[in-house]
Design an enzyme around this catalytic site. Structure first.
Site, mmCIF file in Angstrom:
data_model
loop_
_atom_site.group_PDB
_atom_site.id
_atom_site.type_symbol
_atom_site.label_atom_id
_atom_site.label_comp_id
_atom_site.label_asym_id
_atom_site.label_seq_id
_atom_site.Cartn_x
_atom_site.Cartn_y
_atom_site.Cartn_z
ATOM 1 N N THR A 1 129.569 99.054 -10.768
ATOM 2 C CA THR A 1 129.310 100.440 -10.915
ATOM 3 C C THR A 1 130.204 101.548 -9.849
ATOM 4 O OG1 THR A 1 127.968 99.685 -11.513
ATOM 5 C CG2 THR A 1 127.158 101.609 -10.756
ATOM 6 N N ARG B 1 121.498 97.724 -23.531
ATOM 7 C CA ARG B 1 120.211 97.564 -22.480
ATOM 8 C C ARG B 1 120.609 99.141 -21.497
ATOM 9 N NH1 ARG B 1 122.540 97.179 -16.757
ATOM 10 N NH2 ARG B 1 120.747 96.547 -15.693
ATOM 11 N N GLY C 1 121.021 100.852 -18.462
ATOM 12 C CA GLY C 1 120.321 100.573 -16.633
ATOM 13 C C GLY C 1 120.113 101.815 -15.821
ATOM 14 N N ASP C 2 120.082 101.649 -14.200
ATOM 15 C CA ASP C 2 119.590 102.860 -13.574
ATOM 16 C C ASP C 2 121.095 104.359 -13.916
ATOM 17 O OD1 ASP C 2 121.531 100.813 -11.958
ATOM 18 O OD2 ASP C 2 121.210 102.124 -10.472
ATOM 19 N N THR D 1 124.322 101.767 -7.087
ATOM 20 C CA THR D 1 124.426 100.473 -7.030
ATOM 21 C C THR D 1 123.677 99.290 -7.160
ATOM 22 O OG1 THR D 1 126.834 99.579 -7.669
ATOM 23 C CG2 THR D 1 126.134 100.319 -5.464
ATOM 24 N N GLY D 2 123.923 98.879 -7.722
ATOM 25 C CA GLY D 2 123.019 96.810 -8.000
ATOM 26 C C GLY D 2 122.442 96.695 -9.024
ATOM 27 N N HIS D 3 121.561 95.914 -8.660
ATOM 28 C CA HIS D 3 120.584 95.686 -9.594
ATOM 29 C C HIS D 3 119.740 96.781 -10.312
ATOM 30 C CE1 HIS D 3 118.138 91.267 -11.315
ATOM 31 N NE2 HIS D 3 118.654 92.524 -12.226
ATOM 32 N N GLY D 4 120.163 97.230 -11.196
ATOM 33 C CA GLY D 4 119.160 98.724 -12.184
ATOM 34 C C GLY D 4 117.876 98.248 -12.519
#
Lengths: 303, 303
Positions: free
Chosen positions: B173, B201, B203-204, B224-227
């Site tokens: 991201t 899907r 995400g954030d 950034t990361g696990h949304g």
């Protein structure tokens, strides 16, 4: 497991203006808008009194309001620019911070329950459009003919808006917040969005932190009103933070709505319940249909 | 108009794990991942030095990274379960709180610029799916063949993931935060999401307050990361609030990432810049590709 807490619930049926074309708001205590939120709050409170969870209570309340053609959610949703329903919903569990949401879905009778399934049975939080419908089928939620969700009143409003120079703003988003006997809180919100919206428009309702937020460490919040303005302030999260800083639900709601008006000239309303204390609400629109439980366990309702 | 502020920029190219299949991260200072973020930060800083706005700077930086096949955004995006790209992006102007975002778009070369158009030329904040593509055409953004966005490396990864028992998490991201000479801040983020995600899907990244937030009264933040974990905490808004409460950008970033790990066991990273002071960042993943401006106006980069 502690069961010391008094169950509490608050429900809204949207903040907005009292339109001349809105017989649902007329008739005093028997106005359809009032009857619906009262019924939803009563059912949710009864579930809580039996020991049910706040999460189940808000899902139940919102399902009841989605099935009530009076409100702009599920059956009775407003139509977008293309004359179609596109439904948004979200739900959040304050005990775990688990959350689920769906956006721009056309073929589901109860969007809040699909949001709950996303939360419970997927690795995701938010699914949009045809992907959300495909997930619904995969988890056993049957397709609903979109035409069944369109009421004659909304079709007539869309026809009128199409020939008018200015589109009416949607009104009648529904939401619920609850606290259960264990002291856990939850929130859920569901809407058809704004009338004459562009296809694919996603408002605040399915956005965690904007239309809906719940955290046992803070509060549970559901918003209604001009979604784009609510998003700019991540209003549900902000309001929950205010409770976390020590404000009562009522004071937090009032401060959140003051900010909405002062900072981004937004119109809307909010309902709030913390892990302790009474439910609160505030709005800067002429009306916000709502029902809530009082300290004696009675349900009150007001426009 | 005050031009007292030193321009500042920070850019990220994703937080994650250093995969064995990731030659883009090898090669020391000439690793493709480092070269890309350095170039994006340099171009954004040059724009700011010429008196350009923070908003234009973050859009430019993110466009550059979207067009770089090294990152999981625009060209080079990961593929969903169905083997298709679905792009998410958002942008926010801290001076006005104006924001725009798009989700699940397949046919646009630069999602961040479409998000900017939603902000500048619609009444909405977030458009998803085919509705967002229709809006792109209406404002003159040409259709991009989705196949042009799929790199051979991502197609090969998708083929491998399809036959594996466990899908790899997406990585790469991109995002940018900036402060301009007037002291205004802005943020933007763009992604292809997580590899093998369900179609639809979201995400954030395109969610205001989750992946992106900017408010001159607080700070500009890109995550950034696990949304799904970032959404639960509305992490960008929370991190900006921490700056508003007096923390430096670095301290706010560290506290936000601590919360992400402690509260929801999330992995990720964040970049932050406030209306005063130096840019900051933090991550709890092994690497976060990033570049930023120092007090002397030089650009530094690190994995």
């Amino acid at each position: 497991m502690s069961t010391d807490h008094q169950p509490a619930v608050a429900v809204h049926g949207g903040a907005g203006h009292l339109g001349a074309d809105d017989p649902a708001s007329s008739g005093g205590p028997s106005a359809p808008r009032l009857v619906g939120v009262r019924h939803a709050a009563e059912e949710a409170l009864a579930l809580l009194a039996r020991g049910g969870s706040a999460l189940d209570a808000v899902e139940l309340a919102v399902r009841i309001l989605e099935d009530d053609p009076t409100y702009n959610a599920g059956t009775g949703a407003v139509l977008n620019e293309a004359g179609e329903v596109e439904l948004d919903a979200s739900i959040m569990d304050g005990a775990t911070l688990a959350c689920g949401a769906i956006a721009s879905v056309r073929d589901v009778q109860n969007p809040v329950t699909l949001a709950r399934r996303v939360m419970d049975r997927s690795a995701h939080v938010l699914l949009a459009g045809p992907g959300a419908s495909a997930f619904a089928r995969a988890v056993g939620i049957p397709a609903c003919d979109p035409a069944r969700l369109v009421t004659p009143a909304q079709r007539a409003r869309w026809e009128a808006a199409r020939s008018a120079s200015r589109a009416p703003v949607g009104h009648g988003t529904v939401g619920a917040v609850a606290r259960d006997r264990q002291g856990h809180v939850a929130a859920a919100t569901s809407t058809g969005g704004t009338s004459m919206k562009l296809p694919g428009r996603v408002g605040d309702t399915p956005l965690v932190g904007c239309g809906t937020y719940a955290d046992d460490a803070l509060a549970a919040v559901s918003c209604t009103g001009h979604g784009e303005r609510i998003i700019q302030l991540t209003l549900a999260r902000h309001c929950a933070d205010l409770v976390g800083r020590g404000l009562t639900a009522t004071a937090a709601a009032a401060e959140a709505i003051r900010l909405l008006g002062d900072r981004v000239k937004g119109e809307g309303g909010v309902i709030v319940v913390g892990p302790t204390g009474a439910p609160g609400f505030a709005h800067n629109t002429p009306i916000m249909t709502r029902a809530w439980s009082d300290a004696k366990g009675a349900i009150l309702a007001a426009l």
